[in-house]
Write an enzyme that holds these catalytic residues in place. Structure first.
Site, PDB file in Angstrom:
ATOM      1  N   CYS A 156       0.883  -1.242   0.127  1.00 50.53           N
ATOM      2  CA  CYS A 156      -0.196  -0.048   0.070  1.00 50.53           C
ATOM      3  C   CYS A 156       0.745   1.407  -0.089  1.00 50.53           C
ATOM      4  CB  CYS A 156      -0.960  -0.127   1.112  1.00 50.53           C
ATOM      5  SG  CYS A 156      -2.245  -1.250   0.912  1.00 50.53           S
TER       6      CYS A 156
HETATM    7  N1  COA Z   1     -20.144  -8.824   8.565  1.00 53.78           N
HETATM    8  C1  COA Z   1     -20.439  -8.862   9.609  1.00 53.78           C
HETATM    9  N2  COA Z   1     -19.674  -9.371  10.773  1.00 53.78           N
HETATM   10  C2  COA Z   1     -18.349  -9.351  10.374  1.00 53.78           C
HETATM   11  C3  COA Z   1     -18.043  -9.199   9.149  1.00 53.78           C
HETATM   12  C4  COA Z   1     -18.746  -9.015   7.878  1.00 53.78           C
HETATM   13  N3  COA Z   1     -18.199  -8.796   6.803  1.00 53.78           N
HETATM   14  N4  COA Z   1     -16.336  -9.285   9.183  1.00 53.78           N
HETATM   15  C5  COA Z   1     -16.119  -9.515  10.373  1.00 53.78           C
HETATM   16  N5  COA Z   1     -17.099  -9.557  11.132  1.00 53.78           N
HETATM   17  C6  COA Z   1     -17.422  -9.807  12.638  1.00 53.78           C
HETATM   18  C7  COA Z   1     -16.116 -10.442  13.124  1.00 53.78           C
HETATM   19  O1  COA Z   1     -16.388 -12.098  12.970  1.00 53.78           O
HETATM   20  C8  COA Z   1     -16.289 -10.252  14.577  1.00 53.78           C
HETATM   21  O2  COA Z   1     -17.157 -11.022  15.367  1.00 53.78           O
HETATM   22  P1  COA Z   1     -16.979 -11.419  16.963  1.00 53.78           P
HETATM   23  O3  COA Z   1     -16.675  -9.978  17.579  1.00 53.78           O
HETATM   24  O4  COA Z   1     -17.938 -12.394  16.995  1.00 53.78           O
HETATM   25  O5  COA Z   1     -15.583 -12.191  16.780  1.00 53.78           O
HETATM   26  C9  COA Z   1     -16.487  -8.782  14.532  1.00 53.78           C
HETATM   27  O6  COA Z   1     -17.473  -8.676  13.393  1.00 53.78           O
HETATM   28  C10 COA Z   1     -15.457  -7.735  14.550  1.00 53.78           C
HETATM   29  O7  COA Z   1     -14.531  -7.817  13.681  1.00 53.78           O
HETATM   30  P2  COA Z   1     -13.166  -7.130  13.442  1.00 53.78           P
HETATM   31  O8  COA Z   1     -12.361  -7.876  12.337  1.00 53.78           O
HETATM   32  O9  COA Z   1     -12.479  -7.096  14.939  1.00 53.78           O
HETATM   33  O10 COA Z   1     -13.596  -5.835  12.739  1.00 53.78           O
HETATM   34  P3  COA Z   1     -13.096  -4.492  12.919  1.00 53.78           P
HETATM   35  O11 COA Z   1     -13.783  -3.648  13.637  1.00 53.78           O
HETATM   36  O12 COA Z   1     -11.557  -4.543  13.407  1.00 53.78           O
HETATM   37  O13 COA Z   1     -12.790  -4.059  11.506  1.00 53.78           O
HETATM   38  C11 COA Z   1     -11.586  -4.126   9.546  1.00 53.78           C
HETATM   39  C12 COA Z   1     -12.401  -4.941  10.595  1.00 53.78           C
HETATM   40  C13 COA Z   1     -10.736  -4.915   8.382  1.00 53.78           C
HETATM   41  C14 COA Z   1     -12.517  -3.154   8.717  1.00 53.78           C
HETATM   42  C15 COA Z   1     -10.526  -3.040  10.354  1.00 53.78           C
HETATM   43  O14 COA Z   1      -9.913  -3.946  11.564  1.00 53.78           O
HETATM   44  C16 COA Z   1      -9.551  -2.176   9.537  1.00 53.78           C
HETATM   45  O15 COA Z   1      -9.820  -1.759   8.627  1.00 53.78           O
HETATM   46  N6  COA Z   1      -8.191  -2.501   9.762  1.00 53.78           N
HETATM   47  C17 COA Z   1      -7.252  -1.558   9.185  1.00 53.78           C
HETATM   48  C18 COA Z   1      -6.792  -2.409   7.978  1.00 53.78           C
HETATM   49  C19 COA Z   1      -5.948  -1.716   7.240  1.00 53.78           C
HETATM   50  O16 COA Z   1      -5.781  -0.680   7.415  1.00 53.78           O
HETATM   51  N7  COA Z   1      -5.101  -2.670   6.734  1.00 53.78           N
HETATM   52  C20 COA Z   1      -4.127  -2.190   5.562  1.00 53.78           C
HETATM   53  C21 COA Z   1      -4.452  -2.824   4.390  1.00 53.78           C
HETATM   54  S1  COA Z   1      -3.732  -2.392   3.261  1.00 53.78           S
END
Ligand code: COA
Length: 372
Positions: A156
């Site tokens: 990225c």
């Molecule tokens: N729909 C519904 N629920 C979902 C889901 C979806 N598509 N995807 C995950 N969940 C659930 C998970 O299973 C988890 O459930 P649990 O609490 O029962 O275990 C819950 O939602 C929270 O999941 P989590 O992955 O912890 O969510 P989050 O708030 O961290 O959001 C991202 C996920 C990926 C959006 C976020 O962490 C993010 O953007 N992080 C930064 C990533 C980044 O910058 N990466 C760089 C890549 S270039």
């Protein structure tokens, strides 16, 4: 030392957009079909049922509302869940080169430059269509550029790392006009069957023209400084590679596409980026509040809000830190450049801005700009 400017940018946006509603409907259909096909195993407790995705979760967790893709029907087909991208003969322009040529032509037109004035082409992005010949060399030929070309990958952060290589070449006098291209076909590394990430990425290409200041058009952006940093982390990873075929057990396994620990990435990368940009500005005697605009990597809305809040000591407005991820999703290296392309025309002479990218590696880059 030769002063360097960004004199033009270009943006290629793919023809198809997928809304969260469409994506989630296809995903949930895939989940229902898979659970039905495995009903006996699920009832016997041998397999956990797949959980559905939700539009509300996606928007709340990421800020993403839609994404552009090169091909839509394969992604939305519950029996397929990835794009149809036919192979092309070697004589035809490759897909990645094609979108880069389109973005490059716009950037050159905006810079008032002809392709034959370019003497270096850098393709900087997360995934190359093939190992060699370099995609950049194919683009160099298709556009009719001179000089040399090479591909580089810092995930990225590739755009800012590419901009620094271009600026250094111009400062050193080894190139005068350089194209930095970010053709990101992120649908190719995304597992659309994994609800944790199926919504994250989109496809796009951005292009930036850099050149020596004296010859550039009025209204260019002077590159006041660049700063790059990397710290190893396994929290964003993709193990796809040319050695995969030597262990048949791993072919097609989940780790051969993008995987991440999103929570950890969020927690670890936000302070890293705020500190990186803050210290870069300090080294130039610029207060974060003197910066008119922050064109940040576009992965997560809350992440960007937190980073700019740390810098400014208060919430940032959309004008200060523009958002494009709602429409484009995470486009890897291209995100901060899309923001710059769309939201830089209104800056007045003398005003300052920062492009910052961050992601896998970990890697972080910042480019401080002043409108001329
Ligand atoms: N729909 C519904 N629920 C979902 C889901 C979806 N598509 N995807 C995950 N969940 C659930 C998970 O299973 C988890 O459930 P649990 O609490 O029962 O275990 C819950 O939602 C929270 O999941 P989590 O992955 O912890 O969510 P989050 O708030 O961290 O959001 C991202 C996920 C990926 C959006 C976020 O962490 C993010 O953007 N992080 C930064 C990533 C980044 O910058 N990466 C760089 C890549 S270039």
């Amino acid at each position: 030392m030769q002063r360097v400017v960004i004199s033009g940018t270009g943006l290629y946006t793919p023809p198809y957009s997928i809304s969260n509603e469409e994506l989630v409907a296809a995903f949930n259909e895939y989940v229902a079909l898979t659970n039905e096909a495995n009903r006996a195993a699920i009832e016997a407790g041998d397999m956990a049922p797949l959980a559905p995705s939700s539009v509300e979760f996606i928007e709340k967790a990421s800020g993403i509302k839609s994404r552009y893709v090169m091909e839509k029907s394969g992604i939305l087909d519950p029996a397929r869940m990835h794009p149809h991208i036919p192979e092309r003969p070697n004589e035809a322009l490759s897909l990645q080169a094609e979108i880069a040529v389109a973005a490059a032509r716009e950037a050159l037109a905006n810079a008032g430059r002809r392709a034959d004035e370019v003497d270096a082409v850098i393709v900087a992005c997360s995934n190359m269509q093939r190992p060699y010949p370099a995609v950049s060399i194919e683009i160099q030929q298709a556009l009719g550029c001179g000089g040399y070309a090479f591909d580089m990958n810092v995930a990225c952060s590739s755009a800012t790392f590419g901009i620094e290589q271009a600026a250094n070449a111009i400062k050193a006098g080894t190139a005068r006009v350089v194209l930095v291209l970010n053709p990101e076909i992120c649908s190719g590394h995304l597992e659309f069957r994994d609800r944790d990430c199926h919504f994250i990425f989109g496809d796009v290409c951005t292009a930036v023209v850099l050149e020596a200041e004296g010859e550039a058009k009025a209204g260019s952006f002077e590159v006041l400084g660049t700063k790059l940093a990397t710290v190893f982390s396994n929290n964003i990873r993709n193990n796809f590679g040319f050695l995969n075929r030597f262990d048949e057990s791993g072919i097609g396994a989940r780790d051969k596409l993008f995987v991440q620990e999103g929570r950890k990435v969020f927690k670890e990368v936000c302070p890293m980026v705020a500190e990186h940009v803050g210290s870069h500005l300090q080294a130039h005697d610029i207060a974060p509040t003197d910066v008119k605009r922050y064109w940040l990597h576009q992965a997560n809305l809350a992440m960007n809000q937190l980073i700019v809040k740390r810098l400014l000591g208060r919430d940032a407005s959309l004008e200060e830190a523009p958002v494009i991820l709602d429409e484009y999703a995470n486009t890897s290296s291209a995100g901060s450049i899309i923001a710059f392309h769309k939201y830089s025309g209104d800056l007045a002479a003398g005003e300052l801005g920062v492009i910052s990218s961050f992601g896998a590696g970990y890697s972080v880059g910042s480019v401080i700009l002043r409108k001329l």
